[in-house]
Design a protein around this motif. Structure first.
Motif, PDB file in Angstrom:
ATOM      1  N   ALA A  74      30.067 -43.523 -69.882  1.00 47.24           N
ATOM      2  CA  ALA A  74      29.638 -42.615 -68.803  1.00 47.24           C
ATOM      3  C   ALA A  74      28.200 -42.163 -69.038  1.00 47.24           C
ATOM      4  N   TRP A  75      27.871 -41.838 -70.290  1.00 42.36           N
ATOM      5  CA  TRP A  75      26.500 -41.435 -70.609  1.00 42.36           C
ATOM      6  C   TRP A  75      25.528 -42.596 -70.382  1.00 42.36           C
ATOM      7  N   HIS A  77      25.523 -44.755 -68.164  1.00 39.85           N
ATOM      8  CA  HIS A  77      25.203 -44.837 -66.732  1.00 39.85           C
ATOM      9  C   HIS A  77      24.080 -43.869 -66.349  1.00 39.85           C
ATOM     10  N   ARG A  78      23.882 -42.816 -67.133  1.00 39.76           N
ATOM     11  CA  ARG A  78      22.826 -41.835 -66.863  1.00 39.76           C
ATOM     12  C   ARG A  78      21.620 -42.061 -67.754  1.00 39.76           C
ATOM     13  N   ARG A  81      16.670 -38.479 -70.122  1.00 41.51           N
ATOM     14  CA  ARG A  81      15.911 -37.939 -68.988  1.00 41.51           C
ATOM     15  C   ARG A  81      14.938 -38.920 -68.343  1.00 41.51           C
ATOM     16  N   SER A  83      14.812 -42.217 -68.454  1.00 39.54           N
ATOM     17  CA  SER A  83      15.304 -43.554 -68.104  1.00 39.54           C
ATOM     18  C   SER A  83      15.712 -43.605 -66.637  1.00 39.54           C
ATOM     19  N   GLN A  84      15.815 -44.809 -66.132  1.00 37.68           N
ATOM     20  CA  GLN A  84      16.347 -45.047 -64.790  1.00 37.68           C
ATOM     21  C   GLN A  84      17.305 -46.235 -64.906  1.00 37.68           C
ATOM     22  N   VAL A  85      18.578 -45.932 -65.019  1.00 39.73           N
ATOM     23  CA  VAL A  85      19.598 -46.962 -65.207  1.00 39.73           C
ATOM     24  C   VAL A  85      19.930 -47.587 -63.857  1.00 39.73           C
TER      25      VAL A  85
END
Length: 107
Positions: A74-75, A77-78, A81, A83-85
């Motif tokens: 779950a983490w 996927h985020r 700060r 990053s842009q997954v």
């Protein structure tokens, strides 16, 4: 008086482990992704590794209690700060197949 270790050792009963290989795509290099991943994984008591791939993705292999591995996913996927997954590809591996005793960066 016995002392509790700071991190949980791997479960000796592989049926209670979940082991995954994850590839995270997007803006995930040069933003502290690996270091943040290590912190989250260690906080969850997981073992495994994280590394940058030459194609710009980040690759994670993690093992631990199924709920904790799910929390790491779950983490992922985020991410941290900056990053842009864009995509997270999860493949379950044979439980207990990771023999690591900690969670580290693989160069």
């Amino acid at each position: 008086m016995s002392r509790t270790p700071a991190s949980n050792p791997p479960d000796p009963h592989p049926g209670r482990l979940r082991t995954v290989h994850v590839v995270v795509s997007g803006t995930v290099q040069g933003v502290g992704f690996r270091w943040a991943c290590i912190q989250v994984a260690e906080d969850l008591g997981l073992v495994g590794r994280v590394r940058n791939r030459s194609d710009g993705d980040v690759e994670v292999t993690a093992q631990g209690a199924p709920d904790d591995v799910s929390r790491l996913i779950a983490w992922l996927h985020r991410g941290p700060r900056w990053s842009q997954v864009m995509d997270v590809a999860v493949t379950d591996l044979r439980p207990g197949s990771v023999r690591a005793r900690s969670f580290d960066v693989d160069y």
